[in-house]
Design an enzyme around this catalytic site. Structure first.
Site, PDB file in Angstrom:
ATOM      1  N   ASP A  19      64.857  23.174  49.739  1.00  0.00           N
ATOM      2  CA  ASP A  19      63.620  23.510  49.043  1.00  0.00           C
ATOM      3  C   ASP A  19      63.922  24.619  48.038  1.00  0.00           C
ATOM      4  O   ASP A  19      64.584  25.604  48.378  1.00  0.00           O
ATOM      5  CB  ASP A  19      62.591  23.980  50.089  1.00  0.00           C
ATOM      6  N   ASN A  21      61.258  25.841  45.858  1.00  0.00           N
ATOM      7  CA  ASN A  21      60.054  26.555  45.410  1.00  0.00           C
ATOM      8  C   ASN A  21      59.206  27.118  46.553  1.00  0.00           C
ATOM      9  O   ASN A  21      58.065  27.517  46.346  1.00  0.00           O
ATOM     10  CB  ASN A  21      59.201  25.662  44.501  1.00  0.00           C
ATOM     11  N   ASP A  23      57.725  25.708  49.096  1.00  0.00           N
ATOM     12  CA  ASP A  23      56.590  24.987  49.685  1.00  0.00           C
ATOM     13  C   ASP A  23      56.956  24.310  51.013  1.00  0.00           C
ATOM     14  O   ASP A  23      56.154  23.576  51.589  1.00  0.00           O
ATOM     15  CB  ASP A  23      55.998  23.966  48.689  1.00  0.00           C
ATOM     16  N   ASP A 101      66.524   4.748  45.653  1.00  0.00           N
ATOM     17  CA  ASP A 101      65.971   3.805  46.619  1.00  0.00           C
ATOM     18  C   ASP A 101      64.989   2.901  45.873  1.00  0.00           C
ATOM     19  O   ASP A 101      64.148   3.388  45.113  1.00  0.00           O
ATOM     20  CB  ASP A 101      65.224   4.595  47.712  1.00  0.00           C
ATOM     21  N   ASP A 202      65.352  -1.448  49.711  1.00  0.00           N
ATOM     22  CA  ASP A 202      64.635  -1.355  50.986  1.00  0.00           C
ATOM     23  C   ASP A 202      64.295  -2.766  51.488  1.00  0.00           C
ATOM     24  O   ASP A 202      63.873  -3.616  50.704  1.00  0.00           O
ATOM     25  CB  ASP A 202      63.346  -0.558  50.722  1.00  0.00           C
ATOM     26  N   GLU A 263      69.251  -3.055  52.332  1.00  0.00           N
ATOM     27  CA  GLU A 263      68.968  -2.857  53.757  1.00  0.00           C
ATOM     28  C   GLU A 263      68.436  -4.169  54.316  1.00  0.00           C
ATOM     29  O   GLU A 263      67.444  -4.704  53.813  1.00  0.00           O
ATOM     30  CB  GLU A 263      67.916  -1.763  53.938  1.00  0.00           C
ATOM     31  N   HIS A 327      68.156   7.654  58.051  1.00  0.00           N
ATOM     32  CA  HIS A 327      66.866   8.298  58.314  1.00  0.00           C
ATOM     33  C   HIS A 327      65.962   7.518  59.264  1.00  0.00           C
ATOM     34  O   HIS A 327      64.851   7.947  59.542  1.00  0.00           O
ATOM     35  CB  HIS A 327      66.154   8.527  56.977  1.00  0.00           C
ATOM     36  N   ASP A 328      66.410   6.350  59.713  1.00  0.00           N
ATOM     37  CA  ASP A 328      65.562   5.530  60.589  1.00  0.00           C
ATOM     38  C   ASP A 328      66.065   5.464  62.032  1.00  0.00           C
ATOM     39  O   ASP A 328      65.396   4.881  62.881  1.00  0.00           O
ATOM     40  CB  ASP A 328      65.500   4.088  60.056  1.00  0.00           C
TER      41      ASP A 328
HETATM   42  C1  NOJ Z   1      62.944   0.802  55.650  1.00  0.00           C
HETATM   43  C2  NOJ Z   1      63.079   2.273  55.406  1.00  0.00           C
HETATM   44  O1  NOJ Z   1      64.401   2.662  55.651  1.00  0.00           O
HETATM   45  C3  NOJ Z   1      62.080   2.946  56.294  1.00  0.00           C
HETATM   46  O2  NOJ Z   1      62.256   4.344  56.325  1.00  0.00           O
HETATM   47  C4  NOJ Z   1      60.707   2.577  55.811  1.00  0.00           C
HETATM   48  O3  NOJ Z   1      59.742   3.121  56.683  1.00  0.00           O
HETATM   49  C5  NOJ Z   1      60.535   1.063  55.770  1.00  0.00           C
HETATM   50  N1  NOJ Z   1      61.657   0.388  55.196  1.00  0.00           N
HETATM   51  C6  NOJ Z   1      59.339   0.678  54.958  1.00  0.00           C
HETATM   52  O4  NOJ Z   1      59.599   0.846  53.601  1.00  0.00           O
END
Ligand code: NOJ
Length: 540
Positions: A19, A21, A23, A101, A202, A263, A327-328
């Site tokens: 970050d 700034n 926030d 992305d 995605d 993905e 991140h998932d």
């Molecule tokens: C896959 C992404 O990696 C995930 O983070 C997202 O929630 C879903 N697609 C929906 O876009």
């Protein structure tokens, strides 16, 4: 060799990197400020070659940017187009490529296209989304949304249902309408012209749904979500996708040196043939992610199987890639947690990921051993966690702020961080680990820089093997006269290992029990002794 083949890609989750700034949310200026950390051209920095940025476009943030309301701009939380262009310029100056992305299976429900589409059945954009009449007063079919509930939401105003693979706030685009394709391709061109180097697509296997909207069959599967008790044969992987990807490839390849990586959503444990199919004959995606490691249990034979199957599925023409965390999913250090050997395992997997044949994708924070940690209910942000609490902790656990130092908020922000900090940030942070040549961070850095200088590691052949006790997974990378053997003891015990007969080992170069680049000659005997979770890179 193209940069996307021999480079190391580093995924940044922009909200959580730096970050600038105050926030409490990461931003683009923060990323610019940390570019030298990623690659300053010297062996002091991590040395990565490309950044994949999770979405930074304007979004109401129901799914933290995976719900886009304007494809050609930047969300004000992160900056603006000018700052993005500065990021591009500064990254390119350091020879770092930028991968955006591309979330085009769906938009936000607040995207002007959807607002128009839902305004009336007569709207010119009505058919840009998927609208259907009720069937017997109910949803048109049995499809379910990934984040819970039905995939259909009824719109009172126009008396029809619209389709959404994810949240109600993420309506799916209708890819069967040529105008949608035209608009999206125009947008892609916009970013290509600006100088963006690549796109991560995605859920690339979801764009098309069954043309007849048949019901998915159900099945017994122990996932907690009803979504996991459905066989997804009609809501993904439809044949129409391949033609679209060939057209996209033509568009992207018109510019020099650009790439796509897709993905592919799969049910665990994931058949590698599915992502492999999206490469086509090297005329569709440049790469598709193989999530098999994300679903693999710890073990030499499990890991070897992933590599062998992926290599076989891709064949000669298509280029592999590997990823351990994103991140998932729960971070791999957490998935492979063991009381005493966390760091050894993290180093072993780092050595493997960065020396396999294919493009390695790193996830920010893995280089300092950040763990996934359950976020308390009151701090939850992720809609998945909110819906399935307490059975599914959601994905906030793997999206915590990057830990730069042991000071306030780990150096991430001067404000209140949007997610709680990783609890071990005083021990596991960049500053501390950079000072220690034996740290996980230093190990990543050492491998990355060694890899840069090695044709065999970047472009060589691969031959895999496993010892008779099935504790040690090894592979050899070779090109011309250059040859390296990577040996990994997956067991938590001391393990003897006989070097295969055709190896002529010269010296040990990397050792996860020793700091820095080694220069140790192996001569004593061909029987070596491996410590628990020991990993070696041996020049052969
Ligand atoms: C896959 C992404 O990696 C995930 O983070 C997202 O929630 C879903 N697609 C929906 O876009």
């Amino acid at each position: 060799m193209s940069w996307w083949k021999d480079g190391v890609v580093y995924q940044i989750y922009p909200r959580s990197f730096q970050d600038s700034n105050g926030d409490g949310i990461g931003d683009l200026q923060g990323i610019i400020d940390r570019l030298d950390y990623l690659n300053d051209g010297t062996e002091k920095s991590l040395g990565i070659d490309a950044i994949w940025l999770s979405p930074i476009y304007p979004s109401p943030m129901y799914d933290f940017g995976y719900d886009i309301s304007d494809y050609e701009s930047i969300d004000s939380t992160f900056g603006d187009l000018k700052i993005f262009q500065k990021l591009l310029k500064e990254a390119h100056k350091r020879k770092i490529k930028i991968i955006m992305d591309l979330v085009v299976n769906h938009t936000s429900h607040l995207h002007p296209w959807f607002l128009d589409s839902r305004s009336s059945k007569k709207s010119g954009k009505r058919d840009w989304y998927i609208w259907k009449d009720p069937v017997d007063g109910k949803e048109p079919n049995n499809f379910l949304a990934t984040f819970g509930g039905k995939a259909w939401t009824f719109d009172e105003k126009t008396g029809q249902y619209y389709y959404h693979s994810f949240l109600t706030e993420q309506p799916d685009l209708n890819w069967r309408n040529p105008e949608v394709k035209e608009a999206i391709f125009k947008m892609i061109q916009f970013w290509l012209d600006m100088g963006v180097d690549g796109f991560r697509l995605d859920v690339v296997n979801l764009y098309y749904k069954d043309a007849q909207w048949r019901d998915n069959p159900s099945r017994i599967f122990k996932g907690i979500r009803p979504f996991d008790r459905m066989v997804h044969i009609y809501d993904r992987d439809q044949p129409e996708m391949h033609e679209l990807l060939r057209d996209l490839r033509t568009l992207v390849d018109k510019k020099k040196d650009r790439m796509t990586v897709g993905e592919v959503m799969m049910d665990p444990p994931g058949k590698v043939e599915i992502p492999a199919s999206y490469y086509g004959n090297n005329d569709e995606l440049h790469m598709a992610f193989n999530f098999a490691f994300l679903y693999s249990f710890w073990g030499a034979s499990n890991f070897k199987k992933v590599v062998d199957e992926w290599e076989a599925a891709l064949g000669e023409d298509n280029w592999p890639n590997y990823t351990l965390s994103n991140h998932d999913f729960r971070r791999h250090i957490t998935r492979y947690h063991t009381r005493k050997l966390d760091m050894e395992r993290a180093k072993l997997t780092a050595l493997m990921l960065l020396t396999l044949r294919g493009t390695p994708f790193l996830y920010y924070g893995e280089e300092i051993g950040m763990e996934s940690e359950r976020v308390p209910k009151k701090d939850l942000q992720d809609p998945l966690g909110i819906t399935y609490w307490p059975f599914h902790p959601g994905r906030d656990s793997e999206r915590k702020p990057m830990c730069w130092d042991g000071g306030k908020n780990g150096g991430f922000t001067t404000g209140n961080p949007w997610l709680p900090l990783y609890s071990e940030y005083e021990n596991r942070n960049v500053k501390k680990m950079q000072e220690d040549p034996g740290s996980l961070w230093s190990f990543y850095r050492d491998i990355i820089h060694f890899r840069k200088k090695s044709k065999a590691l970047k472009d060589g052949s691969i031959v895999t093997g496993i010892d008779s006790s099935e504790k040690v997974f090894y592979f050899t990378r070779a090109k011309g006269k250059e040859k390296y053997h990577i040996v990994m003891n997956f067991s938590s015990e001391d393990t003897p290992f006989n070097l295969p007969e055709d190896w002529i080992p010269k010296k040990v170069i990397l050792d996860n029990y020793e700091p820095g680049i080694q220069d140790r000659t192996i001569v004593e005997s061909r029987d070596i002794h491996l410590k628990p979770c020991h990993a070696l890179l041996i020049e052969g």
